[in-house]
Write a protein that holds these residues in place. Structure first.
Motif, PDB file in Angstrom:
ATOM      1  N   ALA A 342       0.814  -1.227   0.000  1.00 13.46           N
ATOM      2  CA  ALA A 342       0.000   0.000   0.000  1.00 13.46           C
ATOM      3  C   ALA A 342       0.842   1.269   0.000  1.00 13.46           C
ATOM      4  N   GLU A 343       2.133   1.168   0.315  1.00  2.98           N
ATOM      5  CA  GLU A 343       2.958   2.370   0.421  1.00  2.98           C
ATOM      6  C   GLU A 343       3.301   2.944  -0.953  1.00  2.98           C
ATOM      7  N   HIS A 424       6.355  -3.802   0.621  1.00  2.44           N
ATOM      8  CA  HIS A 424       5.351  -2.905   1.217  1.00  2.44           C
ATOM      9  C   HIS A 424       4.882  -1.838   0.237  1.00  2.44           C
ATOM     10  N   LEU A 425       5.476  -1.800  -0.955  1.00  2.32           N
ATOM     11  CA  LEU A 425       5.189  -0.726  -1.907  1.00  2.32           C
ATOM     12  C   LEU A 425       4.082  -1.106  -2.874  1.00  2.32           C
ATOM     13  N   ASP A 426       3.397  -0.084  -3.377  1.00  5.58           N
ATOM     14  CA  ASP A 426       2.400  -0.292  -4.427  1.00  5.58           C
ATOM     15  C   ASP A 426       3.103  -0.887  -5.647  1.00  5.58           C
ATOM     16  N   LEU A 427       2.596  -2.021  -6.115  1.00  9.40           N
ATOM     17  CA  LEU A 427       3.289  -2.776  -7.158  1.00  9.40           C
ATOM     18  C   LEU A 427       3.371  -1.997  -8.464  1.00  9.40           C
TER      19      LEU A 427
END
Length: 596
Positions: A342-343, A424-427
């Protein structure tokens, strides 16, 4: 196993029918038309019975006292029956058109979902199933499902309405006249359903054999250069013929089973016609049924039996569709192993950090990467070297999360603003900022401009030309007859390997990625061209303040010499890292690898 999953596995075809909810008005209108058409069919036969009864009572044609024949009643019935037949014909046509239309709409929905799902699933799924299987499910299985969806109206919905209307009218005449044919019909349908279960098993074998045929064909087309180079045509043809023969054998087995089992349920259902004729004649002799009602009952029973028998003839279609639906839902229900975080990716210069990263082989076995720890600073160009099978491509696949590490942390960022775990990041954001160019240069069968805009759909022609310049591909453009609008052919077959690699590099540069991975993506280029490209990228960074961190996988010394630092990967471990001059003095493995 949950009740939902059990339902999904046991009734895949019913799940496809539930897609009609996306077109409620079309579904309602079509169902209403078929309802009217089939009720009017039973009504038409009932009217025929009434007309025959009037003939029996000598009121259809009456001789008047003056000797003239009065045809009013006969003409009335004639006009009524013609009117009903014409109305049914028009409604039947409209219902058929609507049925075909919504069937095609459902097929479009399914294929769109399949394509979307295939793009959503990660590489591990594609490695397990292969191109042939996915193509088969998108084409053959979807087509079989389309046939079933169209036949649903004609063979299931219409039959259900006919059964209810026919049995209702015959029970109105006499309860046993309609009840016995109903029981025989249900018994025949039950036999058909039981036989269909085995047909589903047979068709799954047919589908798997067809997967192999498709896979062989796909490889034969994609690998035609290798086949011709080694004169493998006779071997490939023999292999393909054997797989086609296996497919044909399974298909014949399924067809033979269906053909041999259909007569039994048809015979059971046909006994209903015998009962109506015999029992109806007895009722007429007892004065409990008139001749017109007997004629109507026989016509209705005949329609009922013919309609039920058509289910037997399309049993193979529904069995195939049930198997195909299950195979389609296997794809549509699959969940990707790599899920987006989501980050948001920090809007800053990005470097790379690997901390004790471990990746195991598919299905267990020896680890591909073990305890890998290194850091690449923003704007740095680092060469990754190692023997074949040391895990270089696997490491590169971790950067945009084409696969995930089993242990450890892969992070992007910098020391000043901090590091972010890529899981944790937006793909979507991650893959916009981190791009890896593989050694295999894949180009679509489209124009040069369309291929370049795959990475930046809104790029102007000027930006395309600048990307080609940075990738030292301007001379490729000059040789193309129609410039940016030149079609490149299947997989860029009209270009050389080096030209394809440079176009792929230009496409990657259009993404404005902060981290660029080159997985042996310059293997077909000469040292001078490589040096020009890296020089252009460095110059671009200085002029635009847009630092690009580059990780290059290469086995060429000329490439390594242009890097700021070198990382040596051996047996999944980071064995050494430093500048070329440092490693040349301190690492025997590096000297051996580079041939120094």
């Amino acid at each position: 196993m949950s009740e939902v999953n059990t339902f999904n596995q046991r009734y895949p075809l019913l799940r496809c029918l539930l897609l009609y909810r996306y077109m409620p008005w079309g579904f309602t209108l079509t169902a209403s038309l078929f309802l009217i058409v089939n009720l009017s069919l039973a009504g038409q036969q009932w009217l025929i019975g009434r007309a025959v009864h009037d003939v029996e009572r000598h009121v259809a044609v009456v001789q008047l006292p003056n000797g003239v024949l009065d045809y009013h009643v006969a003409l009335f019935w004639l006009l009524v029956l013609i009117g009903v037949a014409l109305t049914r014909g028009v409604l039947q046509y409209l219902a058929g058109i609507m049925s075909l239309t919504i069937g095609q709409d459902l097929l479009f929905i399914l294929r769109e979902r399949i394509l979307s799902q295939v793009q959503r699933l990660d590489l591990a799924y594609h490695w397990r199933h292969g191109v042939g299987e996915i193509v088969t499910r998108t084409t053959r299985d979807a087509d079989k499902l389309r046939d079933a969806l169209i036949n649903f109206w004609r063979q299931v919905f219409e039959t259900g309405v006919v059964v209810l209307a026919a049995v209702g009218i015959m029970c109105w005449y006499d309860i046993w006249l309609g009840l016995v044919p109903l029981l025989l019909t249900l018994g025949g349908i039950l036999i058909l359903v039981q036989q269909t279960n085995h047909l589903v098993t047979l068709d799954r074998a047919v589908g798997q054999a067809y997967d192999q045929v498709n896979q062989n064909l796909s490889e034969g087309v994609a690998g035609v250069r290798v086949i011709k180079a080694f004169a493998l045509e006779p071997i490939r043809i023999e292999s393909f013929s054997q797989q086609v023969q296996v497919f044909t054998t399974h298909a014949r087995t399924a067809l033979a089973y269906a053909t041999s089992r259909i007569p039994l349920p048809q015979m059971v259902i046909a006994l209903g016609h015998v009962w109506v004729l015999g029992y109806g004649a007895w009722l007429v002799s007892q004065g409990r049924l008139n001749l017109g009602e007997l004629v109507a009952a026989v016509l209705i029973a005949n329609t009922l039996i013919l309609r039920i028998e058509t289910i037997g003839r399309v049993m193979q279609v529904f069995a195939d569709a049930r198997s195909s639906a299950a195979r389609l839902w296997d794809v549509l229900d699959a969940e990707p192993e790599i899920l987006s975080g989501a980050e948001a990716v920090a809007d800053t210069a990005l470097g790379l950090s690997f901390d004790l990263v471990k990746v195991s082989a598919q299905g267990g076995g020896k680890a591909i990467l073990q305890q890998c720890t290194f850091k690449v600073n923003p704007g740095e160009i680092v060469a990754l070297v190692g023997q074949t099978g040391s895990g270089k491509s696997t490491l590169m696949s971790l950067l945009p999360r084409l696969m995930d590490a089993d242990q450890g942390i892969v992070a992007i960022g910098n020391d000043q603003h901090g590091w972010q775990n890529i899981q944790h990041l937006d793909l979507s954001e991650l893959r916009q900022r981190v791009h890896v160019v593989p050694q295999e240069s894949f180009l679509f069968s489209d124009t040069l401009a369309s291929n370049l805009r795959q990475s930046a759909s809104d790029a102007t022609d000027e930006e395309l030309l600048e990307a080609l310049r940075l990738a030292s591909a301007s001379e490729v453009l000059e040789r193309l007859e129609h410039g940016l609008e030149t079609r490149l052919g299947d997989r860029g077959v009209t270009l050389s390997g080096g030209q394809r690699q440079r176009i792929c590099l230009a496409r990657a540069l259009l993404t404005r990625a902060s981290i660029l991975g080159l997985d042996d993506a310059t293997s077909a280029l000469d040292a001078a061209t490589e040096q020009t490209i890296l020089h252009n990228v460095r110059q671009y960074q200085q002029n635009n303040g847009h630092p690009i961190t580059i990780l290059i996988v290469s086995s060429k010394l000329s490439t390594v010499l242009m890097a700021d630092r070198v990382i040596v990967l051996a047996d999944g471990h980071i064995q050494a890292q430093g500048t070329h001059h440092q490693l040349k003095e301190t690492s025997a493995a590096y000297r051996e690898l580079m041939g120094i």
